[in-house]
Scaffold this active site. Structure first.
Site, short mmCIF file in Angstrom:
data_model
loop_
_atom_site.label_atom_id
_atom_site.label_comp_id
_atom_site.label_asym_id
_atom_site.label_seq_id
_atom_site.Cartn_x
_atom_site.Cartn_y
_atom_site.Cartn_z
N LYS A 160 32.01 1.99 -21.84
CA LYS A 160 30.85 2.61 -21.19
C LYS A 160 31.28 3.79 -20.32
CE LYS A 160 29.68 -1.33 -19.17
NZ LYS A 160 30.72 -2.22 -19.68
N ARG A 216 22.28 -5.26 -15.25
CA ARG A 216 23.16 -6.31 -15.76
C ARG A 216 22.49 -7.66 -15.80
NH1 ARG A 216 28.35 -3.77 -14.45
NH2 ARG A 216 30.02 -5.10 -15.19
N ARG A 250 44.21 -1.09 -19.68
CA ARG A 250 43.55 0.01 -18.98
C ARG A 250 44.32 0.41 -17.71
NH1 ARG A 250 37.37 -0.35 -17.35
NH2 ARG A 250 38.04 -2.26 -16.32
N ARG A 279 43.19 -1.87 -12.26
CA ARG A 279 42.12 -2.42 -11.42
C ARG A 279 42.40 -3.88 -11.09
NH1 ARG A 279 36.37 -0.68 -14.00
NH2 ARG A 279 35.94 -2.87 -13.62
N ARG A 338 34.74 -12.33 -16.36
CA ARG A 338 33.79 -11.22 -16.51
C ARG A 338 33.08 -11.30 -17.87
NH1 ARG A 338 37.57 -6.37 -15.58
NH2 ARG A 338 35.79 -5.07 -16.13
P1 AP5 Z 1 36.11 1.78 -20.16
O1 AP5 Z 1 35.40 3.02 -20.59
O2 AP5 Z 1 36.71 1.73 -18.80
O3 AP5 Z 1 35.12 0.50 -20.39
P2 AP5 Z 1 33.86 0.03 -19.57
O4 AP5 Z 1 32.88 -0.49 -20.57
O5 AP5 Z 1 33.38 1.09 -18.64
O6 AP5 Z 1 34.52 -1.19 -18.80
P3 AP5 Z 1 34.41 -1.70 -17.30
O7 AP5 Z 1 35.47 -2.75 -17.18
O8 AP5 Z 1 34.45 -0.59 -16.31
O9 AP5 Z 1 33.01 -2.35 -17.33
P4 AP5 Z 1 32.50 -3.44 -16.44
O10 AP5 Z 1 31.06 -3.36 -16.80
O11 AP5 Z 1 33.11 -4.77 -16.54
O12 AP5 Z 1 32.95 -2.97 -14.96
P5 AP5 Z 1 32.18 -2.30 -13.78
O13 AP5 Z 1 33.08 -1.33 -13.16
O14 AP5 Z 1 30.81 -1.85 -14.21
O15 AP5 Z 1 37.22 1.44 -21.26
C1 AP5 Z 1 38.06 0.31 -21.13
C2 AP5 Z 1 39.45 0.63 -21.69
O16 AP5 Z 1 39.37 0.82 -23.10
C3 AP5 Z 1 40.06 1.93 -21.13
O17 AP5 Z 1 41.45 1.74 -21.02
C4 AP5 Z 1 39.73 3.00 -22.19
O18 AP5 Z 1 40.70 4.01 -22.21
C5 AP5 Z 1 39.76 2.15 -23.48
N1 AP5 Z 1 38.78 2.59 -24.47
C6 AP5 Z 1 37.50 3.02 -24.24
N2 AP5 Z 1 36.87 3.27 -25.41
C7 AP5 Z 1 37.77 2.99 -26.39
C8 AP5 Z 1 37.70 3.01 -27.83
N3 AP5 Z 1 36.58 3.39 -28.48
N4 AP5 Z 1 38.80 2.63 -28.52
C9 AP5 Z 1 39.93 2.22 -27.89
N5 AP5 Z 1 40.06 2.19 -26.54
C10 AP5 Z 1 38.98 2.55 -25.80
O19 AP5 Z 1 31.92 -3.54 -12.80
C11 AP5 Z 1 32.98 -4.14 -12.08
C12 AP5 Z 1 32.41 -5.24 -11.18
O20 AP5 Z 1 31.48 -4.66 -10.24
C13 AP5 Z 1 31.60 -6.33 -11.89
O21 AP5 Z 1 32.44 -7.35 -12.40
C14 AP5 Z 1 30.68 -6.81 -10.76
O22 AP5 Z 1 31.37 -7.65 -9.86
C15 AP5 Z 1 30.35 -5.53 -10.03
N6 AP5 Z 1 29.15 -4.85 -10.57
C16 AP5 Z 1 29.10 -3.61 -11.14
N7 AP5 Z 1 27.85 -3.34 -11.52
C17 AP5 Z 1 27.08 -4.40 -11.18
C18 AP5 Z 1 25.71 -4.72 -11.34
N8 AP5 Z 1 24.86 -3.85 -11.93
N9 AP5 Z 1 25.27 -5.92 -10.90
C19 AP5 Z 1 26.10 -6.79 -10.29
N10 AP5 Z 1 27.42 -6.57 -10.11
C20 AP5 Z 1 27.91 -5.38 -10.56
#
Ligand code: AP5
Length: 210
Positions: A14, A86, A120, A153, A164
């Site tokens: 994402k 979410r 990552r 991270r 997660r």
């Molecule tokens: P990346 O693009 O970083 O993936 P992502 O989907 O953004 O993953 P996140 O881990 O950031 O998502 P998340 O939803 O768990 O975390 P968030 O920060 O929102 O890509 C991942 C890896 O793969 C990278 O190394 C990249 O280079 C590689 N890659 C990407 N695309 C690729 C491809 N096509 N092929 C191969 N490799 C690829 O949330 C973190 C925490 O915050 C949550 O656990 C929660 O505690 C809190 N939080 C955040 N939002 C909320 C909410 N709305 N409600 C409640 N709690 C929340």
């Protein structure tokens, strides 16, 4: 400009897509994860409340998230919501904040999620994203853009990744049916290489049809 949601499991890509869409097409990238991590780093009250949930791989309570999002989107459009909503409660709350025209659902299986998140690395200075396997930096663990040392991270540890994913399946996966029912969901195969996933996302945005 339209408002979009990027939906999908942790590590689906994402953030990778959102950063590029923002840079190349002028969307306002709103990542609730990035905002929360910034609050934690700055030691704000919200950051202190959110940290324990994030470190454990749990969701931060809906009311905190909705208040935070409301504050960030006031009066804006062309927003790319990344990692929000979410839960169904967040999706319903979003309807009062901003209309959503398209939801891009990045589909990815659990094993690939675990592999990707374990590799990552992120730049603590400019936020650039890397993967030691699929998108490695040119120089060993240094950012290609600003030269800072890359970090892992806190929530990319194996036991937190597993939690997660469970939380995603329980609380966030129901959003797929929710948005499908509204006729605005497009499925993308997130297991494809980044360039192909990005091209498919752009096609979906341009066609703007599920
Ligand atoms: P990346 O693009 O970083 O993936 P992502 O989907 O953004 O993953 P996140 O881990 O950031 O998502 P998340 O939803 O768990 O975390 P968030 O920060 O929102 O890509 C991942 C890896 O793969 C990278 O190394 C990249 O280079 C590689 N890659 C990407 N695309 C690729 C491809 N096509 N092929 C191969 N490799 C690829 O949330 C973190 C925490 O915050 C949550 O656990 C929660 O505690 C809190 N939080 C955040 N939002 C909320 C909410 N709305 N409600 C409640 N709690 C929340």
């Amino acid at each position: 400009m339209k408002n979009l949601v990027l939906l999908g499991p942790p590590g689906a890509g994402k953030g990778t897509i959102a950063k590029r869409l923002a840079a190349e097409h002028g969307y306002l990238h709103l990542s609730t994860g990035d905002i929360l991590r910034d609050e934690v780093t700055r030691g704000t009250e919200l950051g202190r409340k959110a940290k324990a949930y994030m470190d454990a791989g749990e969701l931060v309570p809906d009311e905190l998230i909705l208040a935070m999002v409301k504050e960030h989107v006031a009066g804006k459009d062309g927003i790319l919501f990344d990692g929000f909503p979410r839960t169904l409660a967040q999706a319903r709350g979003l309807e009062e904040i901003a209309p959503i025209q398209l939801v891009l659902f990045l589909e990815l299986d659990r094993d690939t999620v675990v592999r990707r998140l374990s590799g990552r690395r992120v730049c603590p200075q400019c936020g650039a994203l890397y993967n030691l396997v699929t998108q490695p930096p040119k120089e060993d663990e240094r950012c290609d853009h600003c030269g800072a040392g890359l970090i892992q991270r806190d929530d990319d540890r194996p036991e937190v990744i597993a939690r997660r994913f469970e939380v995603y399946m329980k609380d966030s996966a129901p959003l797929v049916d929710y948005y499908q029912g509204k006729g605005i969901l497009v499925r993308l195969d997130a297991a494809r290489p980044p360039e192909e996933v990005y091209a498919a996302a752009l096609r979906a945005i341009r066609d703007d049809r599920p």
